[in-house]
Design a protein around this motif. Structure first.
Motif, short mmCIF file in Angstrom:
data_model
loop_
_atom_site.label_atom_id
_atom_site.label_comp_id
_atom_site.label_asym_id
_atom_site.label_seq_id
_atom_site.Cartn_x
_atom_site.Cartn_y
_atom_site.Cartn_z
N ALA A 109 43.69 98.48 42.91
CA ALA A 109 43.76 99.97 43.18
C ALA A 109 44.57 100.14 44.51
N LEU A 110 44.24 99.18 45.58
CA LEU A 110 44.93 99.09 46.81
C LEU A 110 46.47 98.69 46.54
N ASN A 111 46.62 97.61 45.83
CA ASN A 111 48.06 97.46 45.54
C ASN A 111 48.94 98.61 45.11
N ILE A 112 48.00 99.39 44.04
CA ILE A 112 48.74 100.50 43.56
C ILE A 112 49.15 101.62 44.85
N VAL A 113 48.23 101.66 45.47
CA VAL A 113 48.44 102.68 46.64
C VAL A 113 49.29 102.25 47.50
N ALA A 114 49.52 101.03 48.06
CA ALA A 114 50.35 100.59 48.73
C ALA A 114 51.97 100.67 47.94
N THR A 115 52.10 100.45 46.84
CA THR A 115 53.45 100.60 46.18
C THR A 115 53.78 102.19 46.05
N THR A 116 52.68 103.08 46.11
CA THR A 116 52.95 104.36 45.98
C THR A 116 53.59 104.82 47.27
N PHE A 117 52.88 104.51 48.15
CA PHE A 117 53.44 104.74 49.60
C PHE A 117 54.95 104.17 50.00
N ARG A 118 54.89 103.05 49.72
CA ARG A 118 56.45 102.36 49.99
C ARG A 118 57.42 102.94 49.10
N SER A 119 57.17 103.06 47.93
CA SER A 119 58.08 103.57 46.80
C SER A 119 58.79 105.05 47.29
N GLN A 120 57.90 105.71 48.09
CA GLN A 120 58.57 107.13 48.56
C GLN A 120 59.82 106.85 49.55
N SER A 121 59.44 105.71 50.03
CA SER A 121 60.81 105.31 51.00
C SER A 121 62.07 104.63 50.22
N THR A 122 61.63 103.41 49.52
CA THR A 122 62.63 102.53 48.93
C THR A 122 63.44 103.16 47.89
N LEU A 123 62.67 103.97 47.18
CA LEU A 123 63.51 104.56 46.15
C LEU A 123 64.52 105.65 46.40
N VAL A 124 64.11 106.14 48.01
CA VAL A 124 65.28 107.30 47.94
C VAL A 124 66.09 106.84 49.57
N PHE A 125 65.77 105.74 50.34
CA PHE A 125 66.55 105.37 51.57
C PHE A 125 66.61 103.93 51.51
N HIS A 126 67.40 103.39 52.00
CA HIS A 126 67.66 101.93 52.07
C HIS A 126 67.42 101.09 53.36
N GLY A 127 66.73 101.81 54.20
CA GLY A 127 66.40 101.35 55.76
C GLY A 127 65.64 100.24 55.69
N TYR A 128 64.53 99.91 54.72
CA TYR A 128 63.81 98.90 54.88
C TYR A 128 64.10 97.84 53.61
N LEU A 129 65.11 97.98 53.00
CA LEU A 129 65.44 96.96 51.79
C LEU A 129 66.09 95.79 52.55
#
Length: 312
Positions: A109-129
């Motif tokens: 569940a914690l891995n899913i939460v981490a991906t949910t938070f991170r995807s809000q950045s990586t799917l829209v912006f490229h600043g941390y890719l």
């Protein structure tokens, strides 16, 4: 790979190919007096795991070919890829044994939460890719695959609920997300130029820092780890180590810059320090397990690890 196509068409053909390579290796080793302890029985028994590792190796070669001019840049994507392979090993173990013993639902569940938070950045912006072209596509893709596998594993924990070690998976984890959100808000960078997505990305880093604690907790609570579960934790450790190496070399890119009158350009590096601290915390939390894991590997058997039994 000579046996790649047959292995896709038939697992038995893949096992035959690996056995042939094994026989050739034993013949060459015999010439130089080198004994290979692995037998044909072992190869056929663990052919699915071997195939999984082989696909991972082919993916690694593909990435290497795509980023010959940016070896460091592929580490972040390779780390996510390694974590996906680790979870895929767990899926294979659960489906073959029809048991989720030793698997922490809270860790998933914690891995899913981490991906949910991170995807809000990586799917829209490229600043941390990663800063190579292929990584901008592969990293979010692998990240979503990791979350999808974790969701499937949670479903399996309910399907085989009679084998789930609920009494050992007892760590209280509801404090992790609020704490990560607070630390992320106070230490986020501005690589995206968007405060919300910058906040979510840093929060994901800190959720991930604590994500393996429930799995380690299960061992401390007396839950035995089978070979596949032990390999899973070790692979996650390797994945996080790759990520840590990447950010150790690149943390200055997260610095905040501001021009002050009479002083000039002023830089603050605390976002990068926050990322390194989160990775270091996870390395330390998994350090004792890795010590027992390597000790068990050296003894080629099983040992008592913490309060449970660790097998390879």
């Amino acid at each position: 790979s000579v046996y790649f196509i047959p292995s896709v068409m038939s697992l038995e053909a893949f096992a035959d190919g690996v056995v042939a390579l094994h026989q050739g290796a034993r013949a060459v080793g015999g010439v130089f007096g080198i004994e290979i302890p692995v037998t044909e029985k072992h190869i056929r028994q663990y052919s699915k795991q071997i195939l999984l590792y082989k696909c991972f190796g082919l993916g690694l070669l593909f990435m290497w070919a795509c980023v010959l001019d940016s070896t460091l840049g592929c580490l972040l994507t390779l780390g996510t890829m390694t974590q996906g392979v680790a979870l895929a090993l767990l899926v294979r173990k659960v489906l073959s044994e029809r048991s989720v013993a030793g698997v922490s639902r809270k860790m998933l569940a914690l891995n899913i939460v981490a991906t949910t938070f991170r995807s809000q950045s990586t799917l829209v912006f490229h600043g941390y890719l990663p800063y190579f072209g292929v990584g901008e596509v592969l990293f979010p893709l692998f990240d979503l695959c990791v979350a999808a596998i974790a969701v499937y594993l949670i479903v399996l924990t309910y399907r085989y609920r009679h084998t789930y070690n609920g009494e050992s998976d007892s760590m209280w984890v509801f404090w992790i997300a609020p704490l990560a959100l607070c630390v992320g808000y106070l230490t986020h960078a501005n690589a995206n130029g968007n405060r919300y997505t910058d906040w979510m990305w840093m929060s994901a880093v800190w959720v991930e820092a604590f994500s393996m604690l429930p799995q380690i907790w299960m061992s401390r609570a007396g839950c035995n780890f089978t070979g596949v579960t032990s390999h899973f934790v070790a692979l996650v450790f390797v994945a996080r180590l790759m990520s840590m190496i990447y950010w150790f070399e690149s943390y200055t890119q997260l610095a905040l810059h501001q021009y002050e009158w009479g002083v000039g350009l002023v830089s603050w590096f605390y976002p990068g320090y926050s990322v390194l601290a989160a990775h270091a915390l996870q390395m330390m939390s998994m350090g004792d397990f890795m010590y027992f894991y390597l000790t068990s590997a050296a003894s080629r058997g099983s040992i008592l690890a913490m309060n449970g039994k660790l097998e390879l």
